[in-house]
Write an enzyme that holds these catalytic residues in place. Structure first.
Site, PDB file in Angstrom:
ATOM      1  N   LEU A   1     -59.662 -13.192  19.641  1.00 17.87           N
ATOM      2  CA  LEU A   1     -60.570 -13.330  18.514  1.00 17.87           C
ATOM      3  C   LEU A   1     -60.275 -12.197  17.544  1.00 17.87           C
ATOM      4  O   LEU A   1     -59.993 -11.064  17.966  1.00 17.87           O
ATOM      5  CB  LEU A   1     -62.034 -13.245  18.965  1.00 17.87           C
ATOM      6  CG  LEU A   1     -62.537 -14.344  19.912  1.00 17.87           C
ATOM      7  CD1 LEU A   1     -63.991 -14.078  20.294  1.00 17.87           C
ATOM      8  CD2 LEU A   1     -62.381 -15.719  19.307  1.00 17.87           C
ATOM      9  N   ASP A   2     -60.352 -12.495  16.244  1.00 23.13           N
ATOM     10  CA  ASP A   2     -60.188 -11.436  15.247  1.00 23.13           C
ATOM     11  C   ASP A   2     -61.187 -10.318  15.504  1.00 23.13           C
ATOM     12  O   ASP A   2     -62.265 -10.545  16.062  1.00 23.13           O
ATOM     13  CB  ASP A   2     -60.436 -11.988  13.836  1.00 23.13           C
ATOM     14  CG  ASP A   2     -59.428 -13.050  13.433  1.00 23.13           C
ATOM     15  OD1 ASP A   2     -58.376 -13.145  14.084  1.00 23.13           O
ATOM     16  OD2 ASP A   2     -59.704 -13.774  12.463  1.00 23.13           O
ATOM     17  N   ARG A   3     -60.847  -9.141  15.068  1.00 24.09           N
ATOM     18  CA  ARG A   3     -61.716  -7.980  15.286  1.00 24.09           C
ATOM     19  C   ARG A   3     -63.136  -8.237  14.799  1.00 24.09           C
ATOM     20  O   ARG A   3     -64.112  -7.862  15.473  1.00 24.09           O
ATOM     21  CB  ARG A   3     -61.139  -6.757  14.558  1.00 24.09           C
ATOM     22  CG  ARG A   3     -61.981  -5.486  14.731  1.00 24.09           C
ATOM     23  CD  ARG A   3     -61.398  -4.339  13.937  1.00 24.09           C
ATOM     24  NE  ARG A   3     -61.435  -4.627  12.511  1.00 24.09           N
ATOM     25  CZ  ARG A   3     -60.900  -3.837  11.580  1.00 24.09           C
ATOM     26  NH1 ARG A   3     -60.262  -2.744  11.933  1.00 24.09           N
ATOM     27  NH2 ARG A   3     -60.987  -4.153  10.305  1.00 24.09           N
TER      28      ARG A   3
ATOM     29  N   THR B   1     -64.638 -11.154  14.364  1.00 21.26           N
ATOM     30  CA  THR B   1     -65.226 -12.391  14.886  1.00 21.26           C
ATOM     31  C   THR B   1     -65.912 -12.103  16.205  1.00 21.26           C
ATOM     32  O   THR B   1     -65.374 -11.408  17.062  1.00 21.26           O
ATOM     33  CB  THR B   1     -64.136 -13.464  15.099  1.00 21.26           C
ATOM     34  OG1 THR B   1     -63.488 -13.727  13.846  1.00 21.26           O
ATOM     35  CG2 THR B   1     -64.726 -14.754  15.637  1.00 21.26           C
TER      36      THR B   1
ATOM     37  N   ARG C   1     -60.532 -19.306   8.978  1.00 28.81           N
ATOM     38  CA  ARG C   1     -60.779 -18.569   7.739  1.00 28.81           C
ATOM     39  C   ARG C   1     -59.882 -19.088   6.612  1.00 28.81           C
ATOM     40  O   ARG C   1     -60.328 -19.268   5.470  1.00 28.81           O
ATOM     41  CB  ARG C   1     -60.554 -17.078   7.965  1.00 28.81           C
ATOM     42  CG  ARG C   1     -61.530 -16.478   8.967  1.00 28.81           C
ATOM     43  CD  ARG C   1     -61.063 -15.135   9.484  1.00 28.81           C
ATOM     44  NE  ARG C   1     -61.006 -14.120   8.432  1.00 28.81           N
ATOM     45  CZ  ARG C   1     -60.537 -12.894   8.626  1.00 28.81           C
ATOM     46  NH1 ARG C   1     -60.090 -12.529   9.823  1.00 28.81           N
ATOM     47  NH2 ARG C   1     -60.509 -12.034   7.633  1.00 28.81           N
TER      48      ARG C   1
END
Length: 221
Positions: free
Chosen positions: A56-58, A60, A155
């Protein structure tokens, strides 16, 4: 506890926004991967093993699943590769879509040091199904179900359609970026078969405390 599921083979964790999944060049300590190893060590596990099969993105939040045994790696990795892991995200977006449901198939590539939605040249295939759950005057709550698993896919696809995620300071533009103090993207649910027992797992991460509930907090599905 932020642990959503745990047995000898797997651990699912409700990741906080702002914490990287794995080590960053500037910080190898403060991330979920290293924290999970420290947690297992504190429990008395000798030489703890943690395997990452998705990220997961930082910024998110939400469900992140990890293997705790190499015996689970092959089956789980194959499930991700063959798109048999069903993921559902929630996102507050800037604007009000006219559509109720839409499927986006726009390739993703990397150029000029960042990921982009590529329309006029081939990139990596990326496909996402979007459903509007709630509309307000200038923002909407959207469910995103990625069919593929490209970096920043949700995104980029939302920004490409003109409905960027609120708080997205990379792809959202000035209005969406300023509309929330952080990225409002949450990995709400993950479904898969247990890689060892074949049990069906349906893992849900509660909404963060700072998550806007909107006009209708009910999440269908």
């Amino acid at each position: 506890s932020r642990i959503l599921f745990r047995d000898r083979y797997l651990m699912a964790y409700n990741k906080e926004a702002g914490i990287p999944t794995q080590a960053m060049p500037s910080d190898a300590y403060n991330n979920v991967y290293e924290a999970a190893k420290r947690f297992l060590s504190a429990e008395g596990v000798d030489d703890p093993y943690v395997g990452l099969h998705h990220r997961l993105d930082r910024d998110t939040s939400g469900v992140l699943i990890m293997t705790l045994s190499r015996a689970a790696n092959k089956a789980l990795s194959r499930a991700f590769m063959e798109h048999r892991v069903k993921k559902m995200y929630l996102a507050w977006v800037f604007g009000v879509p006219e559509w109720n449901e839409t499927r986006v198939c726009v390739d993703i590539g990397r150029g000029a040091g960042r990921y982009e939605a590529w329309i006029h040249q081939p990139g990596k295939l990326a496909e996402t199904l979007f459903t509007v759950l709630c509309r307000e005057s200038d923002r909407s709550l959207v469910r995103a179900e990625p069919i593929t698993g490209r970096t920043h896919q949700i995104r980029l696809h939302l920004a490409h359609m003109g409905f960027p995620v609120l708080g997205d300071r990379r792809y959202g533009g000035p209005h969406a970026a300023a509309a929330a103090p952080r990225l409002l993207l949450h990995a709400f649910q993950l479904e898969c078969l247990h890689p060892v027992t074949a049990e069906k797992l349906s893992l849900r991460a509660p909404l963060p405390e700072d998550w806007p509930l909107g006009a209708d907090p009910a999440i269908p599905g």
